[in-house]
Design an enzyme around this catalytic site. Structure first.
Site, PDB file in Angstrom:
ATOM      1  N   ASP A 481       0.837  -1.209   0.000  1.00 23.30           N
ATOM      2  CA  ASP A 481       0.000   0.000   0.000  1.00 23.30           C
ATOM      3  C   ASP A 481       0.872   1.260   0.000  1.00 23.30           C
ATOM      4  O   ASP A 481       2.082   1.217   0.304  1.00 23.30           O
ATOM      5  CB  ASP A 481      -0.877  -0.043   1.266  1.00 23.30           C
ATOM      6  CG  ASP A 481      -2.162   0.774   1.140  1.00 23.30           C
ATOM      7  OD1 ASP A 481      -2.282   1.559   0.186  1.00 23.30           O
ATOM      8  OD2 ASP A 481      -3.031   0.626   2.023  1.00 23.30           O
ATOM      9  N   ASP A 551     -10.809   2.401  -3.073  1.00 19.53           N
ATOM     10  CA  ASP A 551     -11.361   2.216  -1.727  1.00 19.53           C
ATOM     11  C   ASP A 551     -12.876   2.338  -1.750  1.00 19.53           C
ATOM     12  O   ASP A 551     -13.545   1.982  -0.784  1.00 19.53           O
ATOM     13  CB  ASP A 551     -10.781   3.262  -0.765  1.00 19.53           C
ATOM     14  CG  ASP A 551      -9.422   2.838  -0.237  1.00 19.53           C
ATOM     15  OD1 ASP A 551      -9.033   1.674  -0.444  1.00 19.53           O
ATOM     16  OD2 ASP A 551      -8.734   3.679   0.382  1.00 19.53           O
TER      17      ASP A 551
HETATM   18  C1  DGJ Z   1      -5.828   1.968   1.995  1.00 21.37           C
HETATM   19  C2  DGJ Z   1      -6.223   0.753   1.219  1.00 21.37           C
HETATM   20  O1  DGJ Z   1      -6.727   1.112  -0.026  1.00 21.37           O
HETATM   21  C3  DGJ Z   1      -7.231  -0.042   2.049  1.00 21.37           C
HETATM   22  O2  DGJ Z   1      -7.694  -1.148   1.314  1.00 21.37           O
HETATM   23  C4  DGJ Z   1      -6.564  -0.476   3.328  1.00 21.37           C
HETATM   24  O3  DGJ Z   1      -5.531  -1.363   3.041  1.00 21.37           O
HETATM   25  C5  DGJ Z   1      -6.048   0.737   4.073  1.00 21.37           C
HETATM   26  N1  DGJ Z   1      -5.236   1.575   3.241  1.00 21.37           N
HETATM   27  C6  DGJ Z   1      -5.261   0.316   5.284  1.00 21.37           C
HETATM   28  O4  DGJ Z   1      -4.694   1.361   5.940  1.00 21.37           O
END
Ligand code: DGJ
Length: 741
Positions: A481, A551
């Site tokens: 990430d 997200d």
């Molecule tokens: C952003 C990601 O897109 C989410 O799926 C998740 O992993 C969060 N970060 C975790 O902090």
């Protein structure tokens, strides 16, 4: 028999032979790739798929674009290029790789400053080499030893051309490169071009936009140090009005995960040029004597059959040439991810409980997201400290991983290795490791700072931490990430004139870590995530098997996001989770079946809190996942047809995926909001074998009562299907199987 009769007969025979040989030449033209140089008209020509690309050496010694479009006959000769010069443009030859200098007034591919103040750079042809489907052309400045090696590789299957450049400094002084593109792509002059591109934001990525190409320049870019949610490094340009199924489309994507820029300009002679590479904004790469800089690769192609085919060519190319497991990428396992269920509140017991439930519905990979490490209770602390939190996981990760394996799933783990919270042991020990400008505030976002991955010690730290995690635990998958973009992009430890190297060296180190991890742990798979779809591009897709799309997991919004995504990227990498209703992001309520069908358009994941599910939910999920496994190959690796777009306020949308051998297909139909109980219009399938007979059966929902259970491909494509959908957010999906030829 008189002589005239004989002559006529001979002429007829010759004409017949000509037709025969002509036909043979054409047939041969339509397959494979060839690269050639014709010394008489000084023309390079690359043929592949249904495409020809050609450029030559003009009378001034510059490389000048000649043709990019439908594949030409092998016997066709392109006229020798002549540099053009008009009163309002000193030099308007559409060059392949223009230096800024010598009267070039449009967007240059390369701009440099020499220590003596000279900023004139005129690149002329020196030599070339041809090897298989690749061509290398070397250019040199007219007086200084700055060399540019252009590389072209033509793909025989799709006609997609991969272009890049390497700039070499063979002078005995430093040279500052201020603008470096991977390629300039030219189109024939015209005023009837329009372009499509992908823009958006966090939670609203991959929105398709369009604009007419008028005199001037359109800029697509990221200045953020990463690819960005706001714009994707991809373009498609149509001539006249192209549709999904028809019309000329030129398209391309830049393989770079750092700050990038693609410009599309129409010059005063109506010539259209696309230039893309490192973003010249705040760019400055000092090349020492003997040093060279290689650009990212810019891929581009052409089709006469519209945006749908442009996307399918990209998808085929990505699956066969870009992805780490190309040419045969493994199907994406159905995964479960804990993020929306638990956020940072992960522990051994809770994760085990979720794992048991996930395995009961057919999940194949269990992924523990954020919260397992350091002092990570929320987003204020812990990033940088990649040790397992002993309170949450008293037995380390081993016990949970064993449990996951015993349930028949493999195990994946979330990491965000480029980041650090100021509240972390790592930051307390190495406050100088973050990107910053001396004496200036360090802007935090999500309470975090960006580690300077360009620094060798930071690169080593990140690699070692991940290598240790992977060596000590049976981890099959990393979700990598990146939850913030750069600010104050300084590198105070190096000389001021070296600091902007950050833009290149950081990304190269990021790629090299991914590459080295994969080499050392060959079974490892990786997902590229950046707070959703903020790092999706053909650069990272060389190292990442899949991407987190957004997200925003609302299944209705996702129809739009996924539609846009597929213009540039294959659904085979597009992760789509089924999450809870109402959705966390926008509170929209939808049925579980609708959520599944929306996610089944890509690579399926589950992100719901399974602890809140009813027995009925589990039964639906089990049935849907099992159905997905029967279509995943077609969805992930088949040919995608966007039958009805969800954009432009349309009330329905539909997609179809067809197996490469046309033996099966799957169609998804979504009704957004029905009014006056108007029936759903017929949906016309595409890409089937028209003479074959296909049976139809639903995954979910049904066709209107009088629909046949078997019919020809011609019927499904010509007559179409009538899905029986009602109300708001209803959906159906149907599998078509060839029962006889
Ligand atoms: C952003 C990601 O897109 C989410 O799926 C998740 O992993 C969060 N970060 C975790 O902090």
């Amino acid at each position: 028999m008189n002589t005239r009769f004989l002559r006529n007969q001979i002429a007829k025979l010759l004409a017949f032979l000509l037709i025969l040989t002509g036909a043979a030449a054409c047939a041969q033209d339509a397959v494979g790739a060839s690269v050639s140089f014709d010394a008489t008209n000084k023309m390079f020509r690359l043929d592949g798929g249904s495409v020809t690309y050609a450029f030559g050496i003009n009378n001034r010694g510059e490389l000048q674009f000649a043709y990019w479009g439908e594949r030409l006959a092998a016997s066709d000769t392109l006229p020798e290029p002549r540099g053009i010069g008009f009163s309002d443009e000193i030099n308007d030859a559409p060059q392949e790789f223009p230096g800024w200098g010598g009267g070039t007034l449009d967007e240059p591919a390369l701009k440099a400053t020499f220590p003596d103040g000279n900023r004139d750079l005129v690149l002329h042809y020196v030599s070339h080499t041809i090897s298989g489907n690749s061509l290398g052309v070397t250019l040199r400045d007219i007086s200084r030893d700055i060399f540019v090696n252009l590389k072209y590789t033509m793909d025989p299957a799709t006609g997609i051309l991969a272009r890049s450049a390497t700039i070499e400094n063979k002078t005995n002084t430093k040279v500052l490169l201020e603008q470096v593109a991977a390629a300039s792509w030219n189109l024939a002059a015209g005023t009837d071009y329009s372009m499509r591109y992908l823009a958006g934001r966090w939670g609203g990525e991959f929105q398709l936009e369009s604009e007419k190409i008028e005199p001037g320049e359109i800029v697509l870019e990221s200045r953020r140090g990463s690819t960005g949610h706001q714009s994707s490094p991809w373009f498609a340009i149509e001539r006249g009005a192209a549709t999904e199924t028809d019309g000329k489309v030129w398209f391309g994507a830049l393989a770079w995960s750092g700050s990038w820029r693609i410009t599309v300009e129409q010059d005063p002679l109506r010539q259209v040029r696309i230039t893309g590479g490192f973003n010249p904004f705040d760019f400055g790469y000092q090349l020492a004597p003997g040093e060279s800089l290689e650009t990212p690769v810019f891929y581009a192609g052409f089709t006469t059959t519209g945006f749908g085919e442009a996307s399918r060519l990209m998808h085929r190319y990505e699956l066969a040439n870009i992805l780490p497991q190309a040419p045969k990428p493994r199907l994406r396992p159905v995964l479960y991810n804990s993020w929306e269920a638990t956020t940072f509140d992960v522990d051994e017991k809770g994760q085990e409980l979720l794992a048991e439930k996930a395995s009961s519905i057919g999940v194949e990979r269990f992924v523990m997201d954020d919260g397992w490490f350091g002092q990570r209770k929320n987003d204020h602390a812990g990033l940088g400290d990649w040790y397992v939190n002993p309170q949450k996981f008293p037995h380390g990760l081993g016990s949970l991983i064993d449990k996951v394996h015993s349930l028949g799933m493999d195990f994946g783990l979330w990491v965000e290795p480029e980041m650090v919270n100021p509240d972390s042991d790592l930051y307390r020990k190495h406050p100088d490791w973050v990107i910053n400008m001396t004496g200036r505030p360090r802007t935090e976002d999500r309470n975090q700072l960006v580690l300077n991955l360009a620094r060798p010690e930071v690169r080593s730290y990140v690699f070692e931490v991940l290598d240790r995690l992977l060596s000590e635990n049976k981890i099959s998958f990393l979700k990598w990430d990146l939850n913030r973009v750069w600010s104050e992009p300084g590198w105070p430890e190096v000389a001021p004139e070296e600091q902007k190297r950050l833009y290149v060296s950081y990304i190269r180190n990021y790629y090299s870590i991914l590459q080295e991890l994969r080499a050392k742990h060959p079974k490892l798979e990786i997902e590229s995530c950046a707070g959703g779809g903020g790092r999706v591009d053909l650069g990272v897709l060389h190292f990442a098997d899949e991407v987190w799309t957004s997200d925003n997991t609302d299944p209705f919004d996702r129809l739009l996001i996924q539609d846009g995504f597929t213009y540039a990227y294959t659904p085979g990498v597009m992760m789509a989770w089924v999450t809870d209703s109402p959705n966390w992001y926008n509170q929209r309520a939808t049925s579980l079946a609708y959520r599944f069908l929306s996610s089944m358009q890509g690579s399926l994941g589950i992100g719901a809190n399974l602890n809140n599910w009813t027995a009925e939910d589990f039964a639906t999920a089990k049935q849907m996942i099992s159905a997905y496994k029967s279509i995943e190959e077609v969805v992930q690796h088949g040919a995608l047809y966007r039958l009805v777009t969800p954009r432009d306020g349309s009330n329905i949308s539909a997609t179809e995926s067809v197996a490469p051998d046309k033996a099966s297909a799957v169609a998804f139909v979504f009704l957004h909001s029905q009014q006056m109980r108007y029936p759903v219009p017929s949906i016309f399938l595409l890409g089937l074998d028209r003479n074959a007979i296909y049976s139809v059966r639903p995954i979910f929902g049904h066709l209107s009562g009088d629909a046949p259970q078997t019919a020809s491909g011609a019927f499904w494509m010509g007559h179409g299907i009538d899905a029986d959908l009602k109300g708001d957010y209803d959906a159906a999906a149907f599998i078509f199987e060839r029962v006889s030829k």
